[in-house]
Design an enzyme around this catalytic site. Structure first.
Site, PDB file in Angstrom:
ATOM      1  N   LYS A 278       0.840  -1.195   0.000  1.00  0.00           N
ATOM      2  CA  LYS A 278       0.000   0.000   0.000  1.00  0.00           C
ATOM      3  C   LYS A 278       0.874   1.243   0.000  1.00  0.00           C
ATOM      4  O   LYS A 278       1.872   1.321   0.712  1.00  0.00           O
ATOM      5  CB  LYS A 278      -0.908   0.024   1.230  1.00  0.00           C
ATOM      6  CG  LYS A 278      -2.186  -0.765   1.098  1.00  0.00           C
ATOM      7  CD  LYS A 278      -3.081  -0.509   2.287  1.00  0.00           C
ATOM      8  CE  LYS A 278      -4.443  -1.185   2.125  1.00  0.00           C
ATOM      9  NZ  LYS A 278      -5.316  -0.920   3.285  1.00  0.00           N
ATOM     10  N   GLU A 357     -20.934  -7.041   7.320  1.00  0.00           N
ATOM     11  CA  GLU A 357     -22.000  -6.312   8.009  1.00  0.00           C
ATOM     12  C   GLU A 357     -23.077  -7.242   8.564  1.00  0.00           C
ATOM     13  O   GLU A 357     -23.603  -7.014   9.662  1.00  0.00           O
ATOM     14  CB  GLU A 357     -22.627  -5.297   7.057  1.00  0.00           C
ATOM     15  CG  GLU A 357     -21.694  -4.187   6.611  1.00  0.00           C
ATOM     16  CD  GLU A 357     -20.875  -4.536   5.382  1.00  0.00           C
ATOM     17  OE1 GLU A 357     -20.127  -3.660   4.905  1.00  0.00           O
ATOM     18  OE2 GLU A 357     -20.981  -5.692   4.891  1.00  0.00           O
ATOM     19  N   ARG A 385     -26.612  -3.416   3.913  1.00  0.00           N
ATOM     20  CA  ARG A 385     -26.167  -4.764   3.556  1.00  0.00           C
ATOM     21  C   ARG A 385     -26.565  -5.791   4.605  1.00  0.00           C
ATOM     22  O   ARG A 385     -26.403  -6.991   4.387  1.00  0.00           O
ATOM     23  CB  ARG A 385     -24.649  -4.777   3.362  1.00  0.00           C
ATOM     24  CG  ARG A 385     -24.138  -3.716   2.411  1.00  0.00           C
ATOM     25  CD  ARG A 385     -22.665  -3.838   2.147  1.00  0.00           C
ATOM     26  NE  ARG A 385     -22.390  -4.831   1.113  1.00  0.00           N
ATOM     27  CZ  ARG A 385     -21.166  -5.169   0.718  1.00  0.00           C
ATOM     28  NH1 ARG A 385     -20.114  -4.620   1.295  1.00  0.00           N
ATOM     29  NH2 ARG A 385     -20.995  -6.061  -0.224  1.00  0.00           N
TER      30      ARG A 385
END
Length: 608
Positions: A278, A357, A385
């Site tokens: 990253k 979720e 969700r």
């Protein structure tokens, strides 16, 4: 020195370059990404990590005929740059500019619109199956980050794809070193070998021979798995039906191109595991990838005072200190939802479940069954969700779970995928729900306490950013459930305002000499106050930063119909459309949710 990037207007131009030129192009793209994001805001760390992968994919695959599906979209900036949008990068996330995510209406190279994670494999599999049904040779590739593999949908798609013969390639961008350590020359060599035609042909030939001798075939199969297992962590994906290759260095363009070229020729489900860093090439992002995941434009200034997220963060720690039964839960949004301080202070009572979720909500339900007091910190758009779990696992059983719903309403530059436009509508219809909308920072704290102490499911929804700047009481005081607040007494018009719209209502009321009620509670409504306002005024106006359809105003209208009230009522809120990204205040003004918009709306009613 002229830039190679200036020659690249689409992937066809990219394919005219030699492999030796690609590292220079990668660095030029990184420079543009950093410059653009510092100007417009957006995501840096994840985008810098996939530059070589992006180049290799477009170099090998015949895009857009071959379909590339990017998961979440935090990885798509280099993709946008080399697919004809290089000169528009300065408009990223700006009004009428480029979206910060892949968007089908923006480019034929954006094959699938995304904003929520873990959808890429399902979408790409659908495209691969469509190609198979049409006898089309085009390929479908899903590029998914390792964080997105914490979501159940990704595994559902993998399980389905592995049971089919569709030509699907899944590329796992492992950017946290969380899965593999076997990256280097030997691993890259084995990836080339295992993805190549010689190995595939030898394997197929050996299978034909050895299958006639079942015991020998089983020994050979296990030996192959053991050999792969020693050098790669791919047993899980192999068991799901994929041919697993990797892990390989995701910044080595030669290795990527060779491996992808081999895999493009392979039939059936393929899985390529790459390891990237990253923030690659930008030292601040490499050192602090989380901090540079999403950044604001250079020179931008936020309003003074704590944000609603900070108010929640402080409240959570204060309440946890006073009640040892409190449990904090978040689906991979610790920083965004304000749980970082809580996680440090109350480590044993903090659970980050990953991008899951549904699991987060049912986990909370299970904890509540055993006497714990779970608080689920979640964005409005992400709670969508877990709707089934919200209804069946929490509300149906009337369990005391508090939902701290951040990013309610419009969210500006992040656009419609991240906007919390619907939570009042989808929550209001669920039995047993207590729903609150704070008008300021202190009220937010009070409502969190109210919901926490409530013996049933409760939701406090608050917007992104700061509020009007109310003084915050350090006490953990609560509100009387279902009781609104008369903010201003006026004539003719009563404005029933919910949450973030109270400030606009008060400003408009000064021009109109109107009454303003801070409704506070969406469910239950303060029906006594509504009756009083209807009896004393010629017009009632509801205003909310939520979809008009099924929202808080709809609840008021439903109640008044039951009472046969004759006082006219009108509603202001978000219209029945998805609003594009832009400046938050301007977006509100565009749909009439500013003070001036409210004044014009009411004046038009009396003029008609």
């Amino acid at each position: 020195m002229s830039r190679l990037l200036d020659q690249i207007n689409d992937p066809q131009d990219l394919r005219q370059l030699s492999r030796k030129q690609l590292p220079q192009l990668a660095e030029e793209i990184r420079t543009l990404i950093v410059e653009s994001v510092q100007q417009t805001g957006g995501h840096i760390s994840s985008n810098l990590g996939v530059v070589e992968l992006t180049l290799a994919l477009h170099y090998v695959f015949n895009t857009p005929e071959d379909r590339l599906v990017w998961d979440v979209g935090h990885q798509s900036y280099a993709h946008k740059i080399i697919t004809g949008r290089r000169d528009q990068m300065h408009t990223m996330r700006q009004p009428n500019g480029l979206s910060g995510f892949p968007k089908r209406s923006e480019s034929p190279f954006d094959t699938f619109g995304v904003g929520h994670s873990s959808t890429s494999i399902s979408a790409a599999l659908g495209m691969a199956l469509a190609a198979q049904a049409n006898n089309d040779s085009r390929r479908a590739v899903a590029i998914i980050g390792d964080g997105a593999l914490t979501a159940g949908q990704a595994y559902e798609a993998l399980a389905h794809a592995g049971d089919l013969s569709a030509n699907l390639l899944v590329v796992l961008n492992d950017n946290e070193m969380s899965i593999s350590k076997n990256v280097g020359g030997m691993a890259n060599y084995l990836a080339r070998l295992l993805s190549g035609n010689f190995y595939a042909t030898a394997r197929a030939g050996g299978k034909k021979v050895l299958e006639k001798i079942p015991t020998a075939w089983e020994i050979a199969r296990r030996a192959e798995e053991h050999m792969k297992g020693m050098v790669v962590p791919g047993t899980l994906f192999e068991e799901m039906g994929f041919n697993y290759i990797g892990p390989i260095d995701g910044h080595n363009i030669d290795t990527l191109i060779t491996t992808l070229t081999n895999l493009r020729q392979r039939k059936g489900p393929q899985f390529l595991h790459i390891v990237t860093k990253k923030g690659k090439g930008f030292a601040p992002a490499e050192e602090q990838p989380c901090k540079y995941h999403g950044v604001s434009p250079a020179g931008s200034q936020s309003k003074s005072g704590p944000s609603y997220t900070q108010v929640f963060s402080d409240w959570l720690c204060d309440m946890a200190a006073s009640d040892k039964q409190l449990i904090g839960i978040t689906p991979a949004m610790s920083e965004g939802s304000g749980l970082t301080k809580f996680a440090e202070r109350f480590t044993e009572r903090y659970f980050d479940v990953g991008i899951a979720e549904q699991h987060a909500v049912t986990l909370a339900a299970g904890l509540a069954c055993e006497g714990k007091k779970p608080v689920v910190a979640i964005y409005s758009t992400f709670l969508q969700r877990a709707y089934d779990q919200l209804i069946h696992d929490v509300a149906l059983q009337n369990l005391p779970v508090l939902f701290a719903i951040d990013r309610a309403g419009l969210v500006g530059a992040d656009g419609p995928t991240h906007a919390g436009s619907f939570d009042l509508s989808y929550l209001r219809c669920i039995p047993n729900m207590l729903i609150m909308t704070p008008a300021d920072e202190n009220e937010c704290r009070q409502m969190l306490t109210t919901g926490y102490k409530h013996n049933g499911p409760a939701a406090v929804r608050y917007p992104r950013g700061t509020g009007p700047g109310a003084a915050i009481d350090s006490e953990l005081s609560s509100l009387a459930i279902g009781e609104s607040e008369l903010k201003r007494k006026g004539q003719k018009v009563a404005i029933l305002a919910f949450g973030s719209m109270v400030s606009s209502a008060l400003e408009a009321a000064e021009q109109l000499d109107a009454t303003v009620v801070n409704m506070r509670f969406v469910k239950p409504l303060d029906t006594a106050m509504i009756d009083k306002m209807a009896a004393e005024h010629e017009l009632l106006v509801t205003i909310e930063e939520n979809a008009i359809a099924g929202g808080a105003g709809s609840g008021v209208a439903e109640y008044l119909r039951e009472t046969n009230c004759q006082t006219p009522i009108r509603h202001l809120g978000l219209p029945d459309k998805f609003q594009d990204h832009g400046n938050h205040q301007q977006m509100l003004a565009d749909v009439g949710l500013s003070a001036n918009g409210l004044v014009d709306f009411i004046n038009r009613f009396f003029a008609s």
